[in-house]
Structures are given as C-alpha cells and as structure tokens.
Design a protein around this motif. Structure first.
Motif, PDB file in Angstrom:
ATOM      1  N   UNK A 168       0.848 -66.417 -11.285  1.00 22.72           N
ATOM      2  CA  UNK A 168       0.380 -67.747 -11.703  1.00 22.72           C
ATOM      3  C   UNK A 168       1.439 -68.517 -12.467  1.00 22.72           C
ATOM      4  N   UNK A 169       1.282 -69.830 -12.531  1.00 27.07           N
ATOM      5  CA  UNK A 169       2.276 -70.699 -13.163  1.00 27.07           C
ATOM      6  C   UNK A 169       2.513 -70.340 -14.630  1.00 27.07           C
ATOM      7  N   UNK A 170       1.448 -69.983 -15.354  1.00 30.98           N
ATOM      8  CA  UNK A 170       1.644 -69.714 -16.778  1.00 30.98           C
ATOM      9  C   UNK A 170       2.492 -68.459 -16.995  1.00 30.98           C
ATOM     10  N   UNK A 171       2.461 -67.526 -16.042  1.00 28.39           N
ATOM     11  CA  UNK A 171       3.335 -66.350 -16.136  1.00 28.39           C
ATOM     12  C   UNK A 171       4.771 -66.716 -15.786  1.00 28.39           C
ATOM     13  N   UNK A 172       4.937 -67.583 -14.785  1.00 29.76           N
ATOM     14  CA  UNK A 172       6.282 -68.063 -14.460  1.00 29.76           C
ATOM     15  C   UNK A 172       6.897 -68.769 -15.664  1.00 29.76           C
ATOM     16  N   UNK A 173       6.117 -69.604 -16.322  1.00 25.92           N
ATOM     17  CA  UNK A 173       6.626 -70.347 -17.483  1.00 25.92           C
ATOM     18  C   UNK A 173       7.072 -69.395 -18.591  1.00 25.92           C
ATOM     19  N   UNK A 174       6.273 -68.359 -18.826  1.00 21.30           N
ATOM     20  CA  UNK A 174       6.615 -67.399 -19.874  1.00 21.30           C
ATOM     21  C   UNK A 174       7.877 -66.627 -19.502  1.00 21.30           C
ATOM     22  N   UNK A 175       7.946 -66.190 -18.260  1.00 19.31           N
ATOM     23  CA  UNK A 175       9.095 -65.419 -17.801  1.00 19.31           C
ATOM     24  C   UNK A 175      10.370 -66.263 -17.826  1.00 19.31           C
ATOM     25  N   UNK A 176      10.279 -67.512 -17.397  1.00 19.39           N
ATOM     26  CA  UNK A 176      11.455 -68.393 -17.391  1.00 19.39           C
ATOM     27  C   UNK A 176      12.039 -68.549 -18.785  1.00 19.39           C
ATOM     28  N   UNK A 177      11.181 -68.480 -19.797  1.00 22.38           N
ATOM     29  CA  UNK A 177      11.642 -68.652 -21.168  1.00 22.38           C
ATOM     30  C   UNK A 177      12.569 -67.553 -21.650  1.00 22.38           C
ATOM     31  N   UNK A 178      12.619 -66.430 -20.950  1.00 22.94           N
ATOM     32  CA  UNK A 178      13.500 -65.328 -21.359  1.00 22.94           C
ATOM     33  C   UNK A 178      14.941 -65.531 -20.890  1.00 22.94           C
ATOM     34  N   UNK A 179      15.131 -66.344 -19.869  1.00 20.88           N
ATOM     35  CA  UNK A 179      16.462 -66.493 -19.277  1.00 20.88           C
ATOM     36  C   UNK A 179      17.286 -67.564 -19.996  1.00 20.88           C
ATOM     37  N   UNK A 180      18.573 -67.279 -20.132  1.00 20.52           N
ATOM     38  CA  UNK A 180      19.507 -68.246 -20.706  1.00 20.52           C
ATOM     39  C   UNK A 180      20.397 -68.786 -19.586  1.00 20.52           C
ATOM     40  N   UNK A 181      21.256 -69.737 -19.943  1.00 25.16           N
ATOM     41  CA  UNK A 181      22.184 -70.284 -18.948  1.00 25.16           C
ATOM     42  C   UNK A 181      23.274 -69.283 -18.570  1.00 25.16           C
ATOM     43  N   UNK A 182      23.441 -68.252 -19.409  1.00 22.00           N
ATOM     44  CA  UNK A 182      24.516 -67.290 -19.170  1.00 22.00           C
ATOM     45  C   UNK A 182      23.984 -65.849 -19.233  1.00 22.00           C
ATOM     46  N   UNK A 183      23.265 -65.426 -18.190  1.00 22.85           N
ATOM     47  CA  UNK A 183      22.796 -64.032 -18.170  1.00 22.85           C
ATOM     48  C   UNK A 183      23.970 -63.073 -17.996  1.00 22.85           C
ATOM     49  N   UNK A 184      23.763 -61.833 -18.343  1.00 27.37           N
ATOM     50  CA  UNK A 184      24.815 -60.823 -18.253  1.00 27.37           C
ATOM     51  C   UNK A 184      25.309 -60.691 -16.808  1.00 27.37           C
ATOM     52  N   UNK A 185      26.609 -60.521 -16.644  1.00 29.26           N
ATOM     53  CA  UNK A 185      27.196 -60.417 -15.313  1.00 29.26           C
ATOM     54  C   UNK A 185      28.502 -59.633 -15.414  1.00 29.26           C
ATOM     55  N   UNK A 186      29.120 -59.379 -14.254  1.00 26.32           N
ATOM     56  CA  UNK A 186      30.447 -58.784 -14.232  1.00 26.32           C
ATOM     57  C   UNK A 186      30.460 -57.329 -13.810  1.00 26.32           C
ATOM     58  N   UNK A 187      31.659 -56.753 -13.742  1.00 25.19           N
ATOM     59  CA  UNK A 187      31.820 -55.377 -13.231  1.00 25.19           C
ATOM     60  C   UNK A 187      31.194 -54.297 -14.117  1.00 25.19           C
ATOM     61  N   UNK A 188      30.830 -54.645 -15.349  1.00 23.92           N
ATOM     62  CA  UNK A 188      30.200 -53.643 -16.225  1.00 23.92           C
ATOM     63  C   UNK A 188      28.681 -53.640 -16.073  1.00 23.92           C
ATOM     64  N   UNK A 189      28.163 -54.371 -15.106  1.00 26.02           N
ATOM     65  CA  UNK A 189      26.714 -54.397 -14.873  1.00 26.02           C
ATOM     66  C   UNK A 189      26.389 -53.824 -13.494  1.00 26.02           C
ATOM     67  N   UNK A 190      25.217 -53.212 -13.415  1.00 23.11           N
ATOM     68  CA  UNK A 190      24.688 -52.712 -12.152  1.00 23.11           C
ATOM     69  C   UNK A 190      23.294 -53.288 -11.967  1.00 23.11           C
ATOM     70  N   UNK A 191      22.980 -53.720 -10.750  1.00 23.22           N
ATOM     71  CA  UNK A 191      21.595 -54.083 -10.460  1.00 23.22           C
ATOM     72  C   UNK A 191      20.800 -52.791 -10.307  1.00 23.22           C
ATOM     73  N   UNK A 192      19.483 -52.893 -10.337  1.00 20.56           N
ATOM     74  CA  UNK A 192      18.651 -51.700 -10.181  1.00 20.56           C
ATOM     75  C   UNK A 192      18.899 -51.036  -8.819  1.00 20.56           C
ATOM     76  N   UNK A 193      19.056 -51.840  -7.778  1.00 20.38           N
ATOM     77  CA  UNK A 193      19.291 -51.275  -6.446  1.00 20.38           C
ATOM     78  C   UNK A 193      20.641 -50.564  -6.388  1.00 20.38           C
ATOM     79  N   UNK A 194      21.658 -51.123  -7.038  1.00 21.50           N
ATOM     80  CA  UNK A 194      22.959 -50.446  -7.093  1.00 21.50           C
ATOM     81  C   UNK A 194      22.857 -49.129  -7.863  1.00 21.50           C
ATOM     82  N   UNK A 195      22.071 -49.148  -8.899  1.00 22.90           N
ATOM     83  CA  UNK A 195      21.811 -47.952  -9.699  1.00 22.90           C
ATOM     84  C   UNK A 195      21.203 -46.854  -8.829  1.00 22.90           C
ATOM     85  N   UNK A 196      20.207 -47.207  -8.023  1.00 23.05           N
ATOM     86  CA  UNK A 196      19.570 -46.229  -7.142  1.00 23.05           C
ATOM     87  C   UNK A 196      20.524 -45.758  -6.046  1.00 23.05           C
TER      88      UNK A 196
END
Length: 577
Positions: A168-196
């Motif tokens: 629902x929209x109210x969950x999208x709104x809440x979830x969107x509030x956690x993200x910043x303009x600069x989320x973590x990135x780069x070679x020191x990060x793994x996605x969950x699928x890469x982890x598996x």
C-alpha cells in the motif's frame, strides 16, 4: 494463607493451580537447536510459514534459504564463535540469517541505537563485514569502515521477497523515507544475491559441531530506562522461553494468523516471542516491518490478524487516530494485550472499552518480561481482576519470587520487594562479567536468580504485581512507586485528563533520594490549573509532584514512553523556559 504453604513463593509455587494438568504434564525444555525445534513442529514443507507483502513463503523455502545463507556466511569469512552484525528490520531474511548463524556456530549481533553506538558494537565484535538494508547511506558505510574496521557490507533490499504490487501507498511512503540521495555503493558492498552466489561457490566446511549452549543471539537493551547493555542468548535459552508459551493464541478450529508490525529484531522479545514462537506453534506469521508506527491501525484493518503483539504505543495509535470506523468488527482479534512497559488503569480501561465497542471480546491484558529473561516471564492466566499492576502469573517452568533488593532474602506474599526470576529462558549473561554478576546471582539454593531491578509483590495465589522500576525513596519519607501513583489519578477520573504518567528523577539536593514530575495529556479546553487541586487531593503528600507539565501526547522512544528523554529535558531546565 493455606497452612501447607511455607510463605515463600519459590517453594510454594501457588500459580501452578491455574495451569491445566494436560498443559504441564511432561513439559520439559527440549535439548535441541532452534532449527531442529522448528523442523520438528513444521506442519508440512508445502505449508506457508510466512507472509511478506503479498508473498507466501513455504517451510520448504525457509529450509532452502537457511542452507544457502549458512554457506554464504562461511564464504564471506564468518565461522564458529564469530559475531555477525545485522542491521535489518523484521524481514524473512532475518530468520534465515539467525538459523544460518546457528548452523555455522556463530551469533547474530543486533543493535538499533545511534550510529555511534552501533559502530561501537561492531568494533567490539571484531567483525569484518556487516549485513544491512540497502538504504544504508554511503557516509554510514564509511563510518563503519573507518571506525569499526569492517571491510564491507552485504546490502539487502527490503523488497527482495515482496510482491511490490501489493504494497500500500502508506508503506511505500514510510519505506522511501529511509533512503538518502547517496546510498552505500562500491566494491566493498555485496547485494544479497551476490552474497548467495559466493555461497554457491564455497567448498569448505559449513556446519559447526552442535552446541545449543553457545551464544546465538546478541541484542542490546533499548536504553529507555538506563544505559544500553548487550544481552546474550543461546538456542537453549531462547527455546527455554518460547516452549513455555507455544499454546498462547492457539485455536483448535483453524490456523491462526500472527502479525508483527514495525518492531525490529534488535529486541529479544521480538525475535523470541513474536517471530520464533508463532513459527514454532503452527501460526501463519505475517511480517509488516515497513509501516509507520502511526499507521499500524491501517495494517490491522488490512490483514485482520487473529494475534497481534501489541505495545502501549500501538493500541494508543489505533484508538486515537480515529480511522477505525465505529462499526469496524474487531472480533478477528482473539488475543490482545500490551507488553514492553507498565500500563496504568486509565490506559487499560480505555483499551478494553475500545475493544468491546468494536465487537472484540478479548480481555485486554498486560504482560511482564525483559530481555534478560528471554522475553516473557508471566502469562495472564489468573482469576484476579486486571489493573493495579497485575501482570499475571509465572510461566509454568519459570519461578518468580520477591526478594529484598539486591539480596537473596526472600520475602513473603503481599510484601514489596525486588522481582526476581529463575528459569530456562534466563540469558547466558551480558558481554560484561561484572554487570552479569550483579544481575544474575547464585543463591544458596544453587539456582541462577535474575535480579530484575523491578519492584512489586506477589499475592497468595501467585499473581504478580509489577509496580515500578527500582527503589525511589523521597526525602522526608515515602517510596515513589510509579504505577500505584498513576493509578491513584486514573481511578479518580479527574475531568479533563486524557492520559497521565510520572517521571521520577534523582533529587539533586538529597543523595540517593528522588522526586516526581507529573506529565498530563489534557482534553481540549483544559489547563494544568484546572486539574492541579484535584491531582494533589488524590495523592499522598510525599507523592506530590515537583511540577505538573502538559504535553500534546505521550512521547515514545524505542516504542516505550520516553521517560529518559523527559528526564534530560527536566534537568536541562527546558520546562522552566
């Protein structure tokens, strides 16, 4: 008192009269891992274990994911005895991580405090990787790398196992509030699928020798009543708690649904009593971690759960938002109660009336427990009227009694003292030996007694009354017990007061003494001057507050009344301005 009773609750165990023989006959704590415990109670591999935003996750998929995660944890360097820092919400992957960590002999480390405190916990763990959601910011990642010494992070999308079209929209709104303009990135990060994927390529040893007593789950107390401490539990202690309450919320007629909203798995009670316990007792676990606490009423009406672990903040939200229609039928909810903190008579009465007005016949109860005891210590199986601090009776394999604070001198019935517990759910300890020795004492009976610091008493039938946190004498005489003081005001039903609670702070002028401040939420048109005289008339002189302060609503911190924040505000002089 019955002549056969000794006057010592730990010996008499009078609460056992309330447990049906068929419930407690042969009840012992299984000597097994959590994975084994869940598998033994699995209703079938094709049965849905969890529902997550439109996606049904079967028990077969749970087992498969646990194996994959265990292998992946080994692949990124974790092994037996290691601590795995996890900063996730109550998503399905958290369950996979917990059971995967158990397989490899490691423990999950969870904390949900400030960034500085979280970094401190990771640094102490000596871990080189953390697991977090993909809304971790790049600045936060760099802070963990520089100050905690990690080399990288596994980043999980909260929507990886969700059906996005059902959110629902109210969950999208809440979830969107956690993200910043600069989320973590780069070679020191793994996605969950890469982890598996790394796990799929791993060829070394996966499973550690079986040990149900090694550390498995490390979580910090919320810090709402004092400094945050790391509580350590094993598979044995976690099963020791949940096995005593698997019957809670059960039905012989259908498979109940069990919904968990917002509450994070950084709290022992959430993991043991709200996530693992329903999985172990054939309930359908509905996970709703991404909803604003002020929108939990919408989730309740969307899912219509049979069981919903409530806290005062949630039920207050449902009642106050005004979005639940007068004719909404809440009969779907057949267990209702508030845990996490004391609930005064005013709150209890309002909650019960709200349920009854909406065709819910469940008795609204109050629970009692703590992280150190593995979550619940009591159950509401008692014939005594609710209110006045009644939190029910000890769980069947748990012994609770009242002692002279800080000692092993056991007190008799109806005598105020420190509430102490001994049972199979008691933690291994803190990560600090001195703090552990102060909290868990070996008494002359040879048992490990957990000294909670809470003050209360026990009635002759075994009913526990939890009244306040710690002894708080006032200079000149009198003991400031928070809940009894609040209940005096609640029972007086003073016009204009919608809610009230006390904050007890140290008396700066008198060593080891305390003074009370009263906070009130007033109805429209009322001022403190309108209610002051009636408040003072209700209270004993030694209970009179230093000040009565009006707030627009009860404030919360870590889902509890924010007494620690209000204490800071009082000491800073904020309310004198």
């Amino acid at each position: 008192m019955n002549k056969t009773m000794t006057g010592k609750p730990s010996i008499d165990r009078p609460w056992m009269q309330y447990y049906p023989p068929q419930l407690i006959e042969g009840l012992t704590i299984p000597e097994c891992t959590i994975y084994e415990y869940l598998k033994e109670r699995c209703p079938g591999e094709d049965v849905t274990a969890m529902h997550y935003y439109g996606r049904d996750i079967t028990w077969k998929e749970v087992y498969e994911q646990v194996d994959k995660v265990a292998r992946a944890l080994r692949a990124i360097g974790f092994g037996q005895g290691d601590e795995i820092p996890v900063f996730l919400r109550s998503v399905p992957e958290f369950i996979f991580l917990l059971l995967g960590a158990e397989k490899i002999g490691a423990s999950l480390l969870c904390r949900d405090n400030t960034l500085d405190e979280n970094i401190e916990a990771v640094k102490k763990s000596n871990a080189k990787m953390i697991i977090a959601h993909d809304f971790l910011s790049h600045d936060e990642l760099n802070a963990f790398r520089k100050r905690a010494g990690i080399r990288g992070a596994v980043l999980l999308s909260p929507l990886r196992m969700a059906n996005r079209s059902t959110i629902p929209d109210y969950c999208w709104d809440y979830l969107d509030g956690f993200y910043t303009d600069y989320p973590a990135y780069g070679p020191c990060t793994l996605s969950w699928d890469q982890f598996l994927e790394l796990g799929e390529k791993f060829t070394g040893t996966i499973e550690a020798p079986r040990d149900i007593d090694r550390p498995l789950f490390r979580a910090y107390t919320s810090g709402s009543t004092g400094p945050s401490k790391q509580v350590i539990h094993s598979a044995h202690t976690m099963i020791g708690n949940m096995h005593q309450m698997n019957f809670y919320g059960a039905s012989n007629e259908f498979r109940p649904t069990w919904m968990v909203t917002v509450l994070p798995p950084t709290l022992v009670a959430v993991v043991v009593a709200m996530l693992l316990m329903p999985l172990a007792s054939d309930k359908l676990l509905i996970l709703c971690p991404f909803v604003d606490p002020h929108d939990v009423d919408l989730e309740m009406m969307r899912y219509r759960p049979n069981c919903w672990p409530l806290i005062p903040m949630f039920i207050e939200t449902v009642m106050r938002n005004g979005r639940v229609p007068d004719d909404y039928d809440m009969s779907h909810l057949f267990s209702a109660g508030a845990g996490s903190e004391a609930y005064n008579n005013n709150q209890l009465k309002r909650a019960q009336k709200f349920l009854n007005d909406h065709n819910c016949n469940a008795r609204f109860t109050t629970g009692y427990g703590c992280s150190e005891a593995g979550s619940n210590m009591s159950l509401p199986m008692t014939g005594k009227p609710l209110g006045n601090g009644n939190v029910g009776i000890p769980m069947p394999l748990t012994t609770i009694s009242i002692f002279k604070p800080g000692t092993e001198e056991e007190l008799t019935y109806n005598t105020m003292g420190e509430i102490c517990q001994c049972g199979p759910g008691t933690m291994i300890g803190y990560d600090n030996e001195k703090a552990t020795a102060k909290t868990i004492m070996i008494h002359s009976d040879g048992k490990r007694w957990l000294h909670t610091g809470d003050i209360g008493y026990m009635a002759e039938d075994g009913t526990i009354y939890a009244l306040t946190r710690g002894a708080a004498p006032r200079y000149g005489g009198g003991e400031l017990a928070t809940l009894p003081m609040e209940n005096l005001l609640a029972d007086a039903e003073i016009p204009g007061i919608d809610d009230e609670f006390f904050v007890i702070i140290p008396d700066e002028e008198h060593h080891r003494c305390f003074v009370p401040y009263l906070f009130v939420v007033l109805e429209d048109g009322y001022t403190v001057d309108d209610v002051r005289d009636q408040i003072l008339d209700c209270l004993e002189t030694y209970m009179h507050p230093i000040d009565i302060i009006a707030l627009p609503e009860r404030p919360f911190f870590h889902f509890k009344t924010n007494r620690i924040g209000l204490t800071k505000d009082i000491l800073s002089g904020k309310f004198n301005k």
